[in-house]
Design an enzyme around this catalytic site. Structure first.
Site, PDB file in Angstrom:
ATOM      1  N   ASP A 166      -6.411   9.141   9.606  1.00 16.48           N
ATOM      2  CA  ASP A 166      -5.076   8.696   9.988  1.00 16.48           C
ATOM      3  C   ASP A 166      -4.690   9.237  11.357  1.00 16.48           C
ATOM      4  O   ASP A 166      -4.985  10.381  11.692  1.00 16.48           O
ATOM      5  CB  ASP A 166      -4.050   9.151   8.952  1.00 16.48           C
TER       6      ASP A 166
ATOM      7  N   GLU B 153       0.849  -1.185   0.000  1.00 14.16           N
ATOM      8  CA  GLU B 153       0.000   0.000   0.000  1.00 14.16           C
ATOM      9  C   GLU B 153       0.893   1.246   0.000  1.00 14.16           C
ATOM     10  O   GLU B 153       1.789   1.380   0.837  1.00 14.16           O
ATOM     11  CB  GLU B 153      -0.895   0.001   1.242  1.00 14.16           C
TER      12      GLU B 153
END
Length: 266
Positions: A65, A54
């Site tokens: 995040d 990723e």
């Protein structure tokens, strides 16, 4: 074309083949542009036994995040990282033998438009995409556009996802289903979240597509436990914390090798 009729794409075919051969799946994460020569991390990830990689396309407001990935995004942006520069770097990477999966927020997709964005991904050799802030009921257009470009759009499911919505996510996702272990942001945690087991069980009832579990998997023990319930794991914050602390590709290869061994022992 509708997403119900799309055949399995390149990421899904690759992960299915490895899973069906009895292999636990490992997908490490790196923020694109985080250091000079950052693509050497990709080579290290593949050498350590990663089954897909990723690559985060940094965004200025990464709402899902946690602190570590936010810091990594800020560091990459401060170095001048951009989607175009990161994809140009990826286009120069030799065949790693595993698929690359880009992850970013929908704002960056809309900036160029879904068609141009997905075409640029494929031209750079990226065959998977994760857009965590894209709701499943708004994903049809991007799913179809991505598939036409040869890119699998993977959708996310969380422990709080209700059953009808979970079924929709399982049906519409391509490549794999990203099972989010907690309701919260990315980041290292002391233990695998209790809701992860139930979520992966529900997803496996809903789909035969590979299920990868992420958010908080930081240690070999956690990876081994996650593998008992899911087809594989995504490891992001634990990798990026090491990069931010100065770890080089060899250090990351050694760390990921410990996770690989743990997954293989299960």
């Amino acid at each position: 074309m509708t997403n119900q009729t799309l055949a399995a794409g390149p990421v899904e075919r690759h992960l299915r083949a490895r899973r069906d051969a009895g292999r636990g799946l490992l997908m490490p994460y790196v923020t694109g542009g985080i250091t000079p020569g950052w693509t050497r991390y990709l080579e290290a990830f593949a050498a350590a036994g990663g089954d897909a990689i990723e690559v985060g396309l940094p965004f200025s407001d990464p709402t899902l995040d946690g602190v570590t990935i936010q810091q990594a995004s800020e560091a990459a942006l401060a170095r001048g990282a951009s989607t175009r520069r990161i994809l140009a770097d990826l286009a120069e990477v030799r065949d790693l033998g595993v698929p690359l999966v880009a992850s970013t927020y929908y704002n960056l997709v809309l900036h160029d438009g879904p068609e141009a964005f997905c075409a640029a991904l494929r031209e750079a050799g990226v065959t998977g995409l994760i857009v965590p802030d894209l709701p499943v009921h708004e994903a049809d257009e991007l799913t179809d556009v991505a598939a036409a470009a040869g890119v699998d759009l993977a959708l996310l499911a969380s422990p709080a996802t209700p059953e009808p919505r979970l079924a929709e996510i399982a049906r519409r996702s391509r490549g794999f289903v990203y099972a989010v272990s907690v309701m919260g942001t990315t980041g290292e945690r002391a233990a695998l979240a209790s809701g992860a087991t139930e979520l992966t069980t529900r997803l496996r009832r809903a789909t035969d597509r590979p299920v990868l579990l992420g958010f908080g998997i930081s240690t070999p023990d956690q990876a081994r436990e996650a593998r008992r319930h899911a087809d594989g794991v995504v490891v992001g914050a634990a990798v990026m914390r090491r990069v931010l602390d100065g770890a080089g590709p060899d250090d990351l290869r050694a760390f990921l090798a410990t996770l690989r061994r743990a997954i293989d022992q299960e």
